[in-house]
Scaffold this motif. Structure first.
Motif, PDB file in Angstrom:
ATOM      1  N   ILE A  71     -78.051  84.672 -43.985  1.00  0.00           N
ATOM      2  CA  ILE A  71     -77.951  83.853 -42.775  1.00  0.00           C
ATOM      3  C   ILE A  71     -78.398  84.653 -41.555  1.00  0.00           C
ATOM      4  O   ILE A  71     -79.163  84.181 -40.709  1.00  0.00           O
ATOM      5  CB  ILE A  71     -76.506  83.350 -42.577  1.00  0.00           C
ATOM      6  N   LYS A  72     -77.915  85.889 -41.466  1.00  0.00           N
ATOM      7  CA  LYS A  72     -78.228  86.719 -40.302  1.00  0.00           C
ATOM      8  C   LYS A  72     -79.720  87.059 -40.226  1.00  0.00           C
ATOM      9  O   LYS A  72     -80.277  87.181 -39.135  1.00  0.00           O
ATOM     10  CB  LYS A  72     -77.366  87.980 -40.317  1.00  0.00           C
ATOM     11  N   GLU A  73     -80.333  87.200 -41.391  1.00  0.00           N
ATOM     12  CA  GLU A  73     -81.790  87.406 -41.417  1.00  0.00           C
ATOM     13  C   GLU A  73     -82.500  86.171 -40.865  1.00  0.00           C
ATOM     14  O   GLU A  73     -83.449  86.270 -40.084  1.00  0.00           O
ATOM     15  CB  GLU A  73     -82.245  87.667 -42.854  1.00  0.00           C
ATOM     16  N   GLN A  74     -82.041  84.994 -41.278  1.00  0.00           N
ATOM     17  CA  GLN A  74     -82.680  83.738 -40.870  1.00  0.00           C
ATOM     18  C   GLN A  74     -82.607  83.519 -39.364  1.00  0.00           C
ATOM     19  O   GLN A  74     -83.560  83.042 -38.747  1.00  0.00           O
ATOM     20  CB  GLN A  74     -82.026  82.559 -41.591  1.00  0.00           C
ATOM     21  N   ILE A  75     -81.456  83.886 -38.765  1.00  0.00           N
ATOM     22  CA  ILE A  75     -81.272  83.591 -37.339  1.00  0.00           C
ATOM     23  C   ILE A  75     -81.590  84.794 -36.450  1.00  0.00           C
ATOM     24  O   ILE A  75     -81.465  84.710 -35.226  1.00  0.00           O
ATOM     25  CB  ILE A  75     -79.833  83.103 -37.060  1.00  0.00           C
ATOM     26  N   GLY A  76     -81.981  85.910 -37.054  1.00  0.00           N
ATOM     27  CA  GLY A  76     -82.364  87.085 -36.268  1.00  0.00           C
ATOM     28  C   GLY A  76     -81.196  87.806 -35.626  1.00  0.00           C
ATOM     29  O   GLY A  76     -81.350  88.441 -34.582  1.00  0.00           O
ATOM     30  N   ASP A  77     -80.017  87.724 -36.241  1.00  0.00           N
ATOM     31  CA  ASP A  77     -78.820  88.394 -35.714  1.00  0.00           C
ATOM     32  C   ASP A  77     -78.795  89.838 -36.219  1.00  0.00           C
ATOM     33  O   ASP A  77     -78.163  90.160 -37.220  1.00  0.00           O
ATOM     34  CB  ASP A  77     -77.564  87.640 -36.156  1.00  0.00           C
TER      35      ASP A  77
ATOM     36  N   LYS B 159     -76.226  91.755 -38.758  1.00  0.00           N
ATOM     37  CA  LYS B 159     -76.755  92.315 -39.996  1.00  0.00           C
ATOM     38  C   LYS B 159     -76.281  93.756 -40.170  1.00  0.00           C
ATOM     39  O   LYS B 159     -75.868  94.168 -41.264  1.00  0.00           O
ATOM     40  CB  LYS B 159     -78.290  92.266 -39.976  1.00  0.00           C
TER      41      LYS B 159
ATOM     42  N   ASP C 200     -80.368  88.793 -26.865  1.00  0.00           N
ATOM     43  CA  ASP C 200     -81.209  88.978 -28.050  1.00  0.00           C
ATOM     44  C   ASP C 200     -81.337  90.446 -28.463  1.00  0.00           C
ATOM     45  O   ASP C 200     -82.222  90.800 -29.246  1.00  0.00           O
ATOM     46  CB  ASP C 200     -82.616  88.410 -27.784  1.00  0.00           C
TER      47      ASP C 200
ATOM     48  N   ASP D 277     -72.768  75.693 -37.354  1.00  0.00           N
ATOM     49  CA  ASP D 277     -72.719  76.991 -36.655  1.00  0.00           C
ATOM     50  C   ASP D 277     -72.880  78.102 -37.685  1.00  0.00           C
ATOM     51  O   ASP D 277     -71.914  78.678 -38.175  1.00  0.00           O
ATOM     52  CB  ASP D 277     -71.397  77.123 -35.899  1.00  0.00           C
ATOM     53  N   VAL D 278     -74.130  78.423 -38.001  1.00  0.00           N
ATOM     54  CA  VAL D 278     -74.395  79.376 -39.084  1.00  0.00           C
ATOM     55  C   VAL D 278     -74.000  80.803 -38.709  1.00  0.00           C
ATOM     56  O   VAL D 278     -73.619  81.593 -39.568  1.00  0.00           O
ATOM     57  CB  VAL D 278     -75.883  79.332 -39.507  1.00  0.00           C
ATOM     58  N   LYS D 279     -74.087  81.125 -37.417  1.00  0.00           N
ATOM     59  CA  LYS D 279     -73.720  82.490 -37.002  1.00  0.00           C
ATOM     60  C   LYS D 279     -72.228  82.749 -37.238  1.00  0.00           C
ATOM     61  O   LYS D 279     -71.840  83.797 -37.767  1.00  0.00           O
ATOM     62  CB  LYS D 279     -74.063  82.711 -35.525  1.00  0.00           C
TER      63      LYS D 279
END
Length: 564
Positions: free
Chosen positions: A317-323, A327, A109, A283-285
């Protein structure tokens, strides 16, 4: 019943006196109590050490059972308390297994600093291969690269023979560190050991991951056919085991390399397959990563609006999944395009967002690469002193990371920008390429840059020309642009001969032999001497560290191969 009432009465009295406190976090959980630190100090004077230790061990085993083994809703606070108590009670398996789970999750994380500190606490009590492997992952990102290599090696030494899966993971991570340093000959054998383990235990997915890692490094070195072959083996494995996510990742990687080779339609077709799979399995990432890569290609083709639209989808997408790392990669790509379009202010703003992210997660290398990009734009705008100051800061950081491939790039930027001290910077960059597996393109771009700074007729011209040809022969097998890279190399050596008055073919070959320019053990060693003379005391990094890693100051000993 009376005994139970008496017990509860006693517990209630102890709670009222703050000698015992409730550890129950939910009304439906069974009642749990723990002794406060006040009572702990009192009990230590009553119980002998063995009794005290036994009490601690019984307590932590009970808490581990209740909070960890039998609990489907574990909390981070409870897990950390289990680790703390496990360390106090000298319960190694409890402290290490729970601690490693937390630390591994934190690394995944991007909570690298917290993972590092937790691992240090555990290692202060127990030397365990699992914690050593995890702390190395955090150290690598945070810039403690030599410590990471040491800890990976210790993890390997302590890893039980039967723990083949864990050993393979450590080998894979070690190989990644060496690849980052540009030490490809050291990385590849580690991955090959990995493949042997996965063959032995029948882990086809692990084999596929390793093949992918090897393919990416081999592609960066320019041997595209070999990389594609490895990725095709990957695809076969993923087809066999039905791993559609692995297939999507492999297609994405192949597409990137094929796009770099100029076959955009084929690359787009592969990315579309990858996106279709990612959509199907949710698989959104992976989808965000692929969108980012496709956007990059459209930007290179000049379709900026389409590229920006894709990048914005990726960012959402990256904002939504905290990547956060993903980002940052997308923000960097967008910033580079805005800089190329002349919107410097917008580019700098995006890079500053990047720097905030990297500061937040402790990603030292990400910060250094972002500062390098900012410096390049500032130099293009004409503020050379500010750009040089930034690059010198970046050099220090990359040297700390042992990220020597990136360090060559920054030293090259400095050398091409700084008129007064450029020769010294370029000499350091070429000196590094003698020790690491820099890409062939990077090497052949760099050597002529130094060549052009050398006075005509200087011995260094011939040494650089011979070295460029040697690297084309030594590293060029399978490289799609080999002939294009050989041309400036031969041109440098030919021009050096003409400057010495040797213009005919016969005279050229005589001169080549006389100057020992057909003997790599001589001319590489001599070039190394000349470069160190040029740099003098102007090193921007600790060169002794690099020599130590190469295993020998005699650089020519690394290249015991034929030359023609």
């Amino acid at each position: 019943m009376s005994q139970e009432i008496d017990f509860l009465a006693v517990v209630g009295k102890l709670v009222s006196l703050s000698l015992v406190e409730s550890a129950t976090t939910h009304p439906t959980q069974p009642a749990n109590y723990r002794v406060t630190t006040i009572l702990e100090s009192l009990l230590e004077t009553v119980l002998i050490q063995e009794e005290w230790q036994t009490t601690r061990q019984q307590a932590v085993r009970k808490i581990h059972q209740a909070w960890w083994e039998e609990n489907d809703n574990r909390t981070e606070a409870e897990a950390l308390e289990i680790v703390r108590l496990g360390l106090l009670a000298n319960e190694q398996e409890i402290a290490v297994s729970v601690g490693n789970t937390i630390a591994s999750n934190w690394v995944n994380d991007s909570r690298f600093v917290e993972a590092l500190e937790l691992c240090k606490q555990v290692l202060a009590v127990f030397q365990d291969y699992r914690i050593l492997g995890t702390i190395a992952r955090a150290e690598e990102v945070l810039g403690f690269v030599q410590e990471a290599v040491t800890h990976y090696q210790q993890a390997l030494d302590l890893c039980p023979e039967e723990e083949l899966q864990e050993k393979a993971t450590i080998l894979n991570n070690m190989a990644g560190v060496f690849a980052q340093q540009g030490n490809i000959p050291k990385a590849i054998p580690l991955w090959e050991q990995n493949l042997e383990i996965f063959e032995q235990i029948g882990d086809v997915k692990g084999k596929a991951v390793t093949l992918n890692n090897m393919a990416q490094v081999i592609a960066q070195q320019g041997d595209i056919p070999k990389a594609i072959t490895l990725w095709e083996q990957n695809l076969e494995i993923f087809e066999q085991i039905g791993d559609v996510k692995g297939k999507a990742v492999t297609l994405n990687n192949m597409a990137g390399v094929i796009a770099d080779q100029g076959d955009i339609p084929k690359a787009i077709a592969l990315w579309e397959q990858s996106l279709e799979i990612s959509e199907q399995i949710g698989d959104v990432k992976s989808k965000a990563t692929t969108l980012n890569n496709v956007a990059q290609v459209f930007a290179q083709q000049g379709d900026i609006p389409k590229a920006i639209a894709l990048w914005e989808q990726s960012l959402e997408i990256k904002e939504q999944i905290g990547d956060v790392k993903g980002k940052a990669a997308t923000l960097n790509n967008m910033a580079q395009v805005f800089a190329q379009q002349g919107d410097i202010l917008k580019a700098i703003t995006l890079w500053e967002q990047n720097l905030e992210i990297f500061e937040q997660i402790g990603d030292v290398k990400g910060k250094a690469i972002t500062l390098n990009n900012i410096a390049q734009v500032i130099a293009d705008q004409g503020d050379i002193p500010k750009a040089i100051a930034l690059w010198e800061q970046v050099v220090s950081t990359l040297a700390q990371l042992s990220a020597y491939g990136d360090l060559v790039t920054v030293l090259s930027n400095l050398g091409l920008t700084d008129e007064s001290n450029g020769l010294v910077y370029l000499a350091q960059a070429v000196w590094l390429t003698l020790r690491i597996q820099a890409t062939l393109e990077q090497t052949i771009r760099l050597i002529p840059a130094l060549y052009n700074r050398v006075p005509q007729g200087d011995e260094l011209e011939a040494l650089l020309g011979a070295t460029a040809i040697f690297f084309c022969n030594y590293r060029g097998e399978g490289h799609p642009q080999l002939e294009e890279l050989q041309y400036p190399s031969f041109k440098m050596l030919s021009a050096a001969a003409v400057a010495q008055g040797f213009e005919t073919d016969e005279a050229f070959h005589t001169w080549l032999v006389q100057q020992r320019l057909n003997d790599p053990e001589y001319f590489l060693f001599r070039l190394n001497q000349r470069l160190e003379e040029i740099v003098g005391d102007g090193w921007l990094f600790d060169c002794s560290q690099v020599v130590g890693e190469s295993g020998s100051a005699n650089i020519s000993a690394q290249y015991r191969v034929g030359w023609s």
